[in-house]
Design a protein around this motif. Structure first.
Motif, short mmCIF file in Angstrom:
data_model
loop_
_atom_site.label_atom_id
_atom_site.label_comp_id
_atom_site.label_asym_id
_atom_site.label_seq_id
_atom_site.Cartn_x
_atom_site.Cartn_y
_atom_site.Cartn_z
N ALA A 118 0.86 -1.19 0.00
CA ALA A 118 0.00 0.00 0.00
C ALA A 118 0.89 1.24 0.00
CB ALA A 118 -0.91 0.00 1.21
N TRP A 119 0.49 2.23 -0.77
CA TRP A 119 1.27 3.46 -0.86
C TRP A 119 1.26 4.19 0.47
CZ3 TRP A 119 0.11 8.77 -0.66
CH2 TRP A 119 1.14 9.59 -1.06
N GLU A 120 2.44 4.68 0.85
CA GLU A 120 2.60 5.48 2.05
C GLU A 120 3.26 6.80 1.66
OE1 GLU A 120 4.92 3.26 4.80
OE2 GLU A 120 3.64 1.50 4.66
N SER A 121 2.76 7.87 2.19
CA SER A 121 3.31 9.17 1.89
C SER A 121 4.75 9.26 2.37
CB SER A 121 2.47 10.25 2.59
OG SER A 121 2.98 11.51 2.29
N GLY A 122 5.62 9.79 1.54
CA GLY A 122 7.00 9.98 1.92
C GLY A 122 7.89 8.78 1.66
N THR A 123 7.36 7.72 1.08
CA THR A 123 8.13 6.52 0.79
C THR A 123 8.13 6.28 -0.71
OG1 THR A 123 7.39 5.59 2.89
CG2 THR A 123 8.42 4.09 1.37
N THR A 124 9.27 5.91 -1.26
CA THR A 124 9.35 5.67 -2.69
C THR A 124 8.73 4.31 -3.05
OG1 THR A 124 11.50 4.58 -2.59
CG2 THR A 124 11.49 6.99 -2.83
N ARG A 125 8.34 4.18 -4.29
CA ARG A 125 7.78 2.91 -4.76
C ARG A 125 8.78 1.78 -4.60
NH1 ARG A 125 5.34 5.18 -10.30
NH2 ARG A 125 6.67 6.88 -9.72
N ILE A 126 10.02 2.06 -4.92
CA ILE A 126 11.05 1.02 -4.82
C ILE A 126 11.20 0.54 -3.39
CG2 ILE A 126 13.53 0.61 -5.03
CD1 ILE A 126 13.44 2.38 -7.54
N ALA A 127 11.23 1.47 -2.43
CA ALA A 127 11.35 1.08 -1.02
C ALA A 127 10.13 0.26 -0.58
CB ALA A 127 11.51 2.32 -0.15
N LEU A 128 8.94 0.68 -1.01
CA LEU A 128 7.73 -0.07 -0.66
C LEU A 128 7.76 -1.48 -1.22
CD1 LEU A 128 4.95 2.59 -1.24
CD2 LEU A 128 5.59 1.57 0.93
N LEU A 129 8.09 -1.61 -2.51
CA LEU A 129 8.11 -2.92 -3.15
C LEU A 129 9.19 -3.82 -2.56
CD1 LEU A 129 7.51 -1.83 -6.83
CD2 LEU A 129 5.93 -3.12 -5.38
N ASP A 130 10.36 -3.25 -2.28
CA ASP A 130 11.44 -4.06 -1.69
C ASP A 130 11.07 -4.54 -0.29
OD1 ASP A 130 12.84 -3.69 -4.00
OD2 ASP A 130 14.40 -2.43 -3.12
N ALA A 131 10.45 -3.68 0.51
CA ALA A 131 10.04 -4.08 1.86
C ALA A 131 8.95 -5.15 1.81
CB ALA A 131 9.54 -2.87 2.64
N ALA A 132 8.01 -5.00 0.88
CA ALA A 132 6.94 -6.00 0.74
C ALA A 132 7.52 -7.34 0.28
CB ALA A 132 5.88 -5.51 -0.24
N MET A 133 8.46 -7.31 -0.64
CA MET A 133 9.08 -8.55 -1.13
C MET A 133 9.90 -9.21 -0.03
SD MET A 133 9.43 -10.78 -3.45
CE MET A 133 8.65 -9.98 -4.81
N ASP A 134 10.62 -8.43 0.75
CA ASP A 134 11.40 -8.98 1.86
C ASP A 134 10.48 -9.67 2.86
OD1 ASP A 134 14.03 -9.26 3.14
OD2 ASP A 134 13.16 -7.99 4.71
N ASP A 135 9.39 -9.02 3.20
CA ASP A 135 8.42 -9.61 4.13
C ASP A 135 7.81 -10.89 3.54
OD1 ASP A 135 6.84 -9.40 6.63
OD2 ASP A 135 5.16 -9.22 5.22
N HIS A 136 7.48 -10.86 2.27
CA HIS A 136 6.92 -12.04 1.61
C HIS A 136 7.92 -13.21 1.66
CE1 HIS A 136 5.14 -14.64 -1.42
NE2 HIS A 136 6.28 -14.59 -2.09
N LEU A 137 9.18 -12.94 1.32
CA LEU A 137 10.19 -14.00 1.31
C LEU A 137 10.40 -14.58 2.70
CD1 LEU A 137 12.74 -12.40 -1.14
CD2 LEU A 137 11.37 -14.46 -1.56
N LEU A 138 10.34 -13.73 3.72
CA LEU A 138 10.57 -14.21 5.09
C LEU A 138 9.38 -14.99 5.65
CD1 LEU A 138 12.38 -11.19 6.72
CD2 LEU A 138 13.32 -13.46 6.28
N HIS A 139 8.16 -14.65 5.25
CA HIS A 139 6.99 -15.22 5.93
C HIS A 139 6.04 -16.02 5.07
CE1 HIS A 139 8.31 -11.77 8.39
NE2 HIS A 139 8.10 -12.63 9.36
N ASP A 140 5.91 -15.70 3.79
CA ASP A 140 4.85 -16.29 2.97
C ASP A 140 5.32 -17.15 1.81
OD1 ASP A 140 2.96 -14.94 4.54
OD2 ASP A 140 3.14 -13.16 3.30
N CYS A 141 6.50 -16.94 1.30
CA CYS A 141 6.96 -17.63 0.10
C CYS A 141 7.22 -19.11 0.38
CB CYS A 141 8.23 -16.98 -0.43
SG CYS A 141 8.78 -17.68 -2.00
#
Length: 79
Positions: free
Chosen positions: A50-73
């Motif tokens: 989800a988009w957050e003000s003040g955060t870049t798309r790349i940072a958002l996508l990288d954080a979501a992917m990191d969380d996915h790899l650690l918990h859901d993948c």
């Protein structure tokens, strides 16, 4: 190139690889905020951020992917 999801470097490289194939930018609909999505290079599941003000798309996508790899993948370190 390290693609091991057990290491931070590997997860970072996997996130870069996922973005290399592009990402989905879903505009805001009534009652919901803007969403960015990318496909996991290991399991092909779509990962959302989800988009957050003040955060870049790349940072958002990288954080979501990191969380996915650690918990859901299904190929992540928890398996």
């Amino acid at each position: 190139m390290n693609l091991d999801p057990k290491t931070r470097t590997g997860r970072r490289q996997l996130a870069r690889n996922a973005r290399a194939y592009g990402y989905y930018d879903i505009p805001a609909s009534p009652g919901q905020g803007r969403q960015f999505q990318v496909d996991c290079p290991l399991c092909r599941q779509r990962v959302s951020a989800a988009w957050e003000s003040g955060t870049t798309r790349i940072a958002l996508l990288d954080a979501a992917m990191d969380d996915h790899l650690l918990h859901d993948c299904e190929h992540g370190p928890q398996q």
